[in-house]
Each structure stands twice: as structure tokens, then as C-alpha cells.
Design an enzyme around this catalytic site. Structure first.
Site, PDB file in Angstrom:
ATOM      1  N   SER A  63      -7.080   5.202   2.353  1.00  0.00           N
ATOM      2  CA  SER A  63      -7.784   6.409   1.905  1.00  0.00           C
ATOM      3  C   SER A  63      -8.610   7.034   3.027  1.00  0.00           C
ATOM      4  CB  SER A  63      -8.715   6.079   0.740  1.00  0.00           C
ATOM      5  OG  SER A  63      -8.005   5.408  -0.278  1.00  0.00           O
TER       6      SER A  63
HETATM    7  N1  SAH Z   1      -8.121   1.499  -1.097  1.00  0.00           N
HETATM    8  C1  SAH Z   1      -6.883   1.436  -0.380  1.00  0.00           C
HETATM    9  C2  SAH Z   1      -5.995   2.554  -0.861  1.00  0.00           C
HETATM   10  C3  SAH Z   1      -4.595   2.146  -0.940  1.00  0.00           C
HETATM   11  S1  SAH Z   1      -3.490   3.343  -1.589  1.00  0.00           S
HETATM   12  C4  SAH Z   1      -7.138   1.572   1.121  1.00  0.00           C
HETATM   13  O1  SAH Z   1      -8.107   2.229   1.494  1.00  0.00           O
HETATM   14  O2  SAH Z   1      -6.380   1.031   1.918  1.00  0.00           O
HETATM   15  C5  SAH Z   1      -3.310   2.767  -3.240  1.00  0.00           C
HETATM   16  C6  SAH Z   1      -2.728   1.396  -3.412  1.00  0.00           C
HETATM   17  O3  SAH Z   1      -2.576   1.182  -4.829  1.00  0.00           O
HETATM   18  C7  SAH Z   1      -1.348   1.201  -2.811  1.00  0.00           C
HETATM   19  O4  SAH Z   1      -1.406   0.127  -1.923  1.00  0.00           O
HETATM   20  C8  SAH Z   1      -0.449   0.897  -4.011  1.00  0.00           C
HETATM   21  O5  SAH Z   1       0.554  -0.051  -3.738  1.00  0.00           O
HETATM   22  C9  SAH Z   1      -1.457   0.353  -5.012  1.00  0.00           C
HETATM   23  N2  SAH Z   1      -1.063   0.424  -6.418  1.00  0.00           N
HETATM   24  C10 SAH Z   1      -0.357   1.386  -7.062  1.00  0.00           C
HETATM   25  N3  SAH Z   1      -0.214   1.064  -8.369  1.00  0.00           N
HETATM   26  C11 SAH Z   1      -0.862  -0.119  -8.548  1.00  0.00           C
HETATM   27  C12 SAH Z   1      -1.082  -0.966  -9.676  1.00  0.00           C
HETATM   28  N4  SAH Z   1      -0.608  -0.672 -10.881  1.00  0.00           N
HETATM   29  N5  SAH Z   1      -1.799  -2.101  -9.491  1.00  0.00           N
HETATM   30  C13 SAH Z   1      -2.287  -2.429  -8.270  1.00  0.00           C
HETATM   31  N6  SAH Z   1      -2.097  -1.674  -7.173  1.00  0.00           N
HETATM   32  C14 SAH Z   1      -1.411  -0.533  -7.314  1.00  0.00           C
END
Ligand code: SAH
Length: 219
Positions: A63
Site C-alpha cells: 500500500s
Molecule cells: N498491507 C499490505 C497490502 C497488501 S495488498 C502491504 O502493505 O503490503 C492486499 C493483500 O490482501 C494481498 O496480499 C492479497 O493477497 C490479500 N488478500 C486478498 N484477499 C484476502 C483474503 N480473503 N484474506 C487474506 N488476504 C487477502
């Protein structure tokens, strides 16, 4: 790193975050302490302190620092809080949360991302984070209720399972809306029920799971 040292690039980022309205000094201090370049591919080191989302692989993104800071500020964390995070991704937001709180429970759907984040945070010395690879849209009933819940992927609607796992007096932040644009929603749970506010438009990758989007793009 291209031209700037990480510390200098990070100072510049902190200045930008202040200009954009991040006022909580504890949040800015946490961003200063967590080296974002260690959460991205080496090829992206030069952009690690730009205020942008960056690719993580698997179609996912780390993010934007402003959004991480805003969500953390909006959570109004206390030291004793038990936090549930859905969407571990790189683990950057997880590391920020771990600076503040008793324990962070974090769930990632993608096995490789979840494992990489777990190893990364372990090697950085974080001992108060519990990891799981699973569908986080169902929450983590075993450790509920949580004082704070933060979802870092966009949901079509706020999953009831997550509302149910929020403690009374607790707060949840979740992006909810279409696949391309969501509202950052803030839920406070009172003894009488829930209140809801919106903190503006955001763009997150989709929350894919039983109470999120299906992998092919439908609800
Ligand atoms: N906070 C993280 C953002 C990652 S993007 C950072 O700053 O790195 C969002 C993430 O949510 C992705 O890695 C994706 O694989 C995950 N995601 C999507 N659906 C999900 C679910 N149902 N349960 C857990 N993770 C999920």
C-alpha cells in the site's frame, strides 16, 4: 537505492505525510522506524520511499505509505490492543501495527506472500505477530474478539463475520465498494450497535474470499 540514502528518502516521505495531514507523531515515528525498502523487491529500492503503492508480485501491491499512515492514525491504537489484520501482503502495515500493540494477528490468502512476510518479520525481530495463510474474510474466530480490525484489501460489502469479531468499544477500518474504487469505512462498536463513518475514496486490490469477491471478479 538510487541517489538518496534510505534515511534521507524516509525523512522526505515523513515531511510529505505531514503535509497530507498525518498529525499523529506516534504514527510518523513508526513509519520512520520501519525500513520500507526491505519490504519490496531490490529492483524497486529506489522507489521505496516514494508515496506510491508498489507491486509485490502475484498481482498484489504494497500500500501507499500515506494510506498506511492514514489507516493507522484512524485506528487510534492503544498499547494493549489486540489487532486483526486481513491482507498481510508484504508485512509493512503489519510491522507498523506491531510497534503499537500487544499482539497483531495477520491473515494472508496467498501462501507465498504470507510465508515471505512471516520470515521477513521474524528476521527483523518482531515477536508479537501471529501469521496465518487463509481466507481472512471469515476473520479469526479462535482469537476473537479484537480491539481493532484493519482490512487492507477492498471488499464488496463489509463482512458480517468481521463485525461479529469486533470487541465492544472496538474499531474496524475497511475499504468497501466496487473493484476499482472503495470508500474507507470506519466502524465503531458500542454497547448499542455500530456507528459508521467514511474517510474518503481509496483503491485497494480486491478482498477475495467467501465474504469478499470471487476469484473471477464476481461477488
Ligand atoms: N498491507 C499490505 C497490502 C497488501 S495488498 C502491504 O502493505 O503490503 C492486499 C493483500 O490482501 C494481498 O496480499 C492479497 O493477497 C490479500 N488478500 C486478498 N484477499 C484476502 C483474503 N480473503 N484474506 C487474506 N488476504 C487477502
Amino acid at each position: 537505492m538510487t541517489d538518496l540514502k534510505p534515511e534521507i528518502a524516509c525523512q522526505r516521505l515523513i515531511k510529505k505525510l505531514r503535509e497530507k495531514g498525518i498529525t499523529d507523531e506516534r504514527v510518523l515515528e513508526a513509519i520512520r522506524k520501519v525500513p520500507r525498502h526491505q519490504f519490496v523487491d531490490q529492483a524497486l529500492y529506489g522507489q521505496a520511499y516514494d508515496d506510491n503503492a508498489l507491486p509485490l508480485g502475484y498481482g498484489q501491491t504494497i500500500s501507499q505509505p500515506y494510506v498506511v499512515a492514514l489507516m493507522t492514525q484512524l485506528l487510534k491504537l492503544g498499547h494493549d490492543d489486540k489487532i486483526l489484520e486481513i491482507g498481510t501482503g508484504s508485512g509493512f502495515q503489519t510491522a507498523i501495527l506491531a510497534q503499537f500493540s500487544r499482539r497483531v494477528y495477520t491473515i494472508e490468502r496467498n501462501h507465498d506472500l504470507g510465508e515471505t512476510a512471516r520470515k521477513r518479520l521474524r528476521s527483523m525481530g518482531y515477536a508479537n505477530v501471529v501469521f496465518k495463510v487463509a481466507d481472512g474474510s471469515q476473520g479469526w474466530i479462535q482469537y476473537a474478539p479484537f480491539d481493532r480490525i484493519i482490512v487492507t484489501a477492498g471488499a464488496p460489502v463489509t463482512p458480517k463475520s468481521l463485525c461479529d469479531q469486533l470487541a465492544i468499544g472496538g474499531r474496524m477500518i475497511i475499504p468497501s465498494g466496487s473493484r476499482d474504487l472503495q470508500q474507507l469505512e470506519i466502524y465503531d462498536r458500542t454497547p448499542e450497535g455500530f456507528t459508521k463513518e467514511s474517510a474518503g475514496g481509496v483503491v485497494f486490490v480486491p478482498l477475495v474470499g467467501e465474504h469478499g469477491w470471487s476469484a473471477n471478479g464476481e461477488k
